[in-house]
Each structure stands twice: as C-alpha cells, then as structure tokens.
Write an enzyme that holds these catalytic residues in place. Structure first.
Site, PDB file in Angstrom:
ATOM      1  N   HIS A  19       6.153   4.511  -0.083  1.00  0.00           N
ATOM      2  CA  HIS A  19       5.348   4.255  -1.286  1.00  0.00           C
ATOM      3  C   HIS A  19       4.287   3.186  -1.014  1.00  0.00           C
ATOM      4  O   HIS A  19       4.471   2.303  -0.185  1.00  0.00           O
ATOM      5  CB  HIS A  19       6.214   3.919  -2.515  1.00  0.00           C
ATOM      6  CG  HIS A  19       6.866   2.577  -2.524  1.00  0.00           C
ATOM      7  ND1 HIS A  19       8.110   2.370  -3.091  1.00  0.00           N
ATOM      8  CD2 HIS A  19       6.483   1.360  -2.070  1.00  0.00           C
ATOM      9  CE1 HIS A  19       8.423   1.100  -2.982  1.00  0.00           C
ATOM     10  NE2 HIS A  19       7.468   0.466  -2.363  1.00  0.00           N
ATOM     11  N   ASN A  58      10.292   4.225   1.819  1.00  0.00           N
ATOM     12  CA  ASN A  58      10.101   5.656   1.557  1.00  0.00           C
ATOM     13  C   ASN A  58       8.620   6.032   1.607  1.00  0.00           C
ATOM     14  O   ASN A  58       8.250   7.143   1.246  1.00  0.00           O
ATOM     15  CB  ASN A  58      10.695   6.030   0.189  1.00  0.00           C
ATOM     16  CG  ASN A  58      10.035   5.281  -0.960  1.00  0.00           C
ATOM     17  OD1 ASN A  58       9.062   4.549  -0.762  1.00  0.00           O
ATOM     18  ND2 ASN A  58      10.551   5.447  -2.161  1.00  0.00           N
TER      19      ASN A  58
HETATM   20  C1  F6R Z   1       4.213  -4.604  -4.410  1.00  0.00           C
HETATM   21  C2  F6R Z   1       4.094  -3.182  -4.074  1.00  0.00           C
HETATM   22  C3  F6R Z   1       5.058  -2.495  -3.171  1.00  0.00           C
HETATM   23  C4  F6R Z   1       5.457  -3.315  -1.941  1.00  0.00           C
HETATM   24  C5  F6R Z   1       6.457  -2.535  -1.102  1.00  0.00           C
HETATM   25  C6  F6R Z   1       6.955  -3.355   0.082  1.00  0.00           C
HETATM   26  O1  F6R Z   1       3.156  -5.015  -5.240  1.00  0.00           O
HETATM   27  O2  F6R Z   1       3.223  -2.563  -4.570  1.00  0.00           O
HETATM   28  O3  F6R Z   1       4.500  -1.269  -2.760  1.00  0.00           O
HETATM   29  O4  F6R Z   1       4.318  -3.606  -1.191  1.00  0.00           O
HETATM   30  O5  F6R Z   1       7.551  -2.174  -1.888  1.00  0.00           O
HETATM   31  O6  F6R Z   1       7.694  -4.436  -0.392  1.00  0.00           O
HETATM   32  P1  F6R Z   1       8.210  -5.571   0.598  1.00  0.00           P
HETATM   33  O7  F6R Z   1       7.001  -6.243   1.138  1.00  0.00           O
HETATM   34  O8  F6R Z   1       9.018  -6.500  -0.268  1.00  0.00           O
HETATM   35  O9  F6R Z   1       8.997  -4.887   1.654  1.00  0.00           O
END
Ligand code: F6R
Length: 251
Positions: free
Chosen positions: A138, A136
């Site tokens: 973030h 999304n």
């Molecule tokens: C983790 C964080 C999140 C992840 C994001 C992607 O510390 O801050 O913003 O970077 O959710 O997560 P993955 O890499 O598991 O797809």
C-alpha cells in the site's frame, strides 16, 4: 524509478532529507506531500536538525499529508495530526495554517475529500510527495485492489495494516477500521515521488515492487509509470534483490 541504496536506516533518513532540502532550496514555497509512520520519522529528525543548524526556512512551504485515521480527533495522540505536530510541525517554522491533513472526523466525508483535492490543486499541486510502503504494497492507505483512478477517499483498512499499526495503540481493537487517504491518482499527480523503505520486513515487497508488472494488487507498482520516482532503501530492505539488479535499478 531510480533506486538509491543506503547502508542503514540512518543513512536512508539522511539521503531522504537531502532530497527534500534540495527541493526547498530550488523552490522555497514548495508544496510537500508528507507521510507518517516509522520509516519517515528519521527523515523528519534530520530536517529538524538541519533547521536548527542551517536555519532552512519553512515559512512559505505548504504541506499535505497522505492520510488520517477516520474517527480520531486531531487531539488524539494516535492521530496523524498529532504525529505531524509532535514530530515535525512544532519543530520547524512552518505556519500551522499552511499544513493540511484530511479531517478524519468530517461529517460529510465526500465533501471533505473533494475539498482536500481541490485545495491541493489551488496551491499548484504537490511538488514532492514523500511515501513509505506497506508490507502489502500500500501507498498512503491505498490497499491492494484500490483503483488507480482514485482521488482522496475513505477506505477500510486491511487487517494486516491494522496489525502492523497496532504497535502504536493499546490493543488492536483500538486501531481504527477506516482512514481517509489521498488516492492513487492524487499521488501520481505529484511532480516528484520519494519512496522510502527500511528493514527486513520490507524486503519481500521491495522485491515485488521491482519485479512485478504494474498491478492494482500491489498498489506501489503504479510508481513505475511515474516519470520522476526516487526510491531510497536500506540494505535490509533490498536484501532480496541481487547486487546486479540493484546496480541496474540505480541507473
Ligand atoms: C502513512 C502511510 C502509510 C505508511 C506505510 C509504512 O502516512 O501512508 O502508507 O507509509 O504503512 O508504514 P511504516 O513506515 O510505519 O512501516
């Protein structure tokens, strides 16, 4: 934003580790901003390999993690404290006292967040911030709609984020509903930002990241306003971008 295209997850991780190692070579007491999750795991593995082979020293490095679940103890295997210890800190020679994560169990969360930002400032600010990206948009746990002015704060996680992270927990009910995260203003203060993306599930958000205006409904778009952002993404994550566009963004 400068785009570096990687063939696959492995190449993305190797290229990301190179950027971090260059930073450490340039300044052996760098302050690194770190992330957790699946995307950055391979990067930590490459850094550990390098540490074993080339003895890159971490004794003067300081680290600040982006976020931590609220309500989980440091010992909980799903806490980001435990993730960092297992996947990175225990494998390189960084003194534990130089690694910082928000305390998700703080009784006074407001004070905890203020102290976290203050500690970062005291140590000279973050030299290089590593980021993954949510489907999304973030960054950290700054969900769509988050203020661009936000510093470290407590957030309610979106259901889609809880679902994406449920793979690490026994059931979705076990995924915490809240987290403490560096704010967008905190992230934007970093001197350099390194965002990684891998896999088809990130292809839509990467398309939006390059095509949308800067908007709080896609928090990562704020990185367009950062003077020094590198994005390393693999071919699957870039699959919705035309070849010509990829070339253009690589300049
Ligand atoms: C983790 C964080 C999140 C992840 C994001 C992607 O510390 O801050 O913003 O970077 O959710 O997560 P993955 O890499 O598991 O797809």
């Amino acid at each position: 934003m400068k785009l570096i295209e990687a063939k696959d997850y492995h190449e993305m991780s190797m290229l990301a580790a190179e950027v971090i190692l260059d930073q450490i070579k340039e300044k052996n007491d760098s302050v690194l901003g770190l992330a957790t999750g699946g995307t950055v795991l391979g990067t930590y593995q490459q850094l550990i390999l390098d540490h074993q082979q080339n003895k890159t020293a971490y004794q003067h490095i300081k680290t600040f993690n982006l976020d931590e679940y609220a309500g989980l103890s440091r010992q909980d295997e799903n806490s980001y404290h435990a993730y960092m210890k297992k996947h990175f800190f225990d494998e390189v020679n960084i003194p534990f006292s130089q690694t910082f994560l928000p305390n998700g169990e703080a009784l006074d969360m407001k004070a905890e967040c203020e102290n976290y930002d203050q500690k970062m400032e005291e140590l000279g600010g973050i030299d290089l911030q590593l980021l993954g990206i949510g489907q999304n948009g973030h960054i950290g746990f700054n969900e769509p709609g988050s203020s661009f002015e936000s510093k470290t704060h407590l957030v309610a996680l979106e259901q889609s984020t809880r679902e994406a992270n449920a793979r690490y927990f026994d059931t979705i009910e076990d995924v915490p509903t809240h987290a403490v995260t560096m704010g967008i203003a905190t992230i934007m203060k970093s001197k350099k930002v390194l965002l990684l993306a891998s896999g088809l599930q990130k292809s839509s958000i990467l398309y939006d990241l390059f095509h949308s205006d800067v908007t709080s409904s896609i928090p990562a778009t704020i990185l367009r306003d950062h003077p020094n952002t590198i994005i390393i993404a693999d071919q699957e994550a870039l699959s919705k971008l035309h070849q010509d566009e990829r070339k253009m963004f690589a300049k």
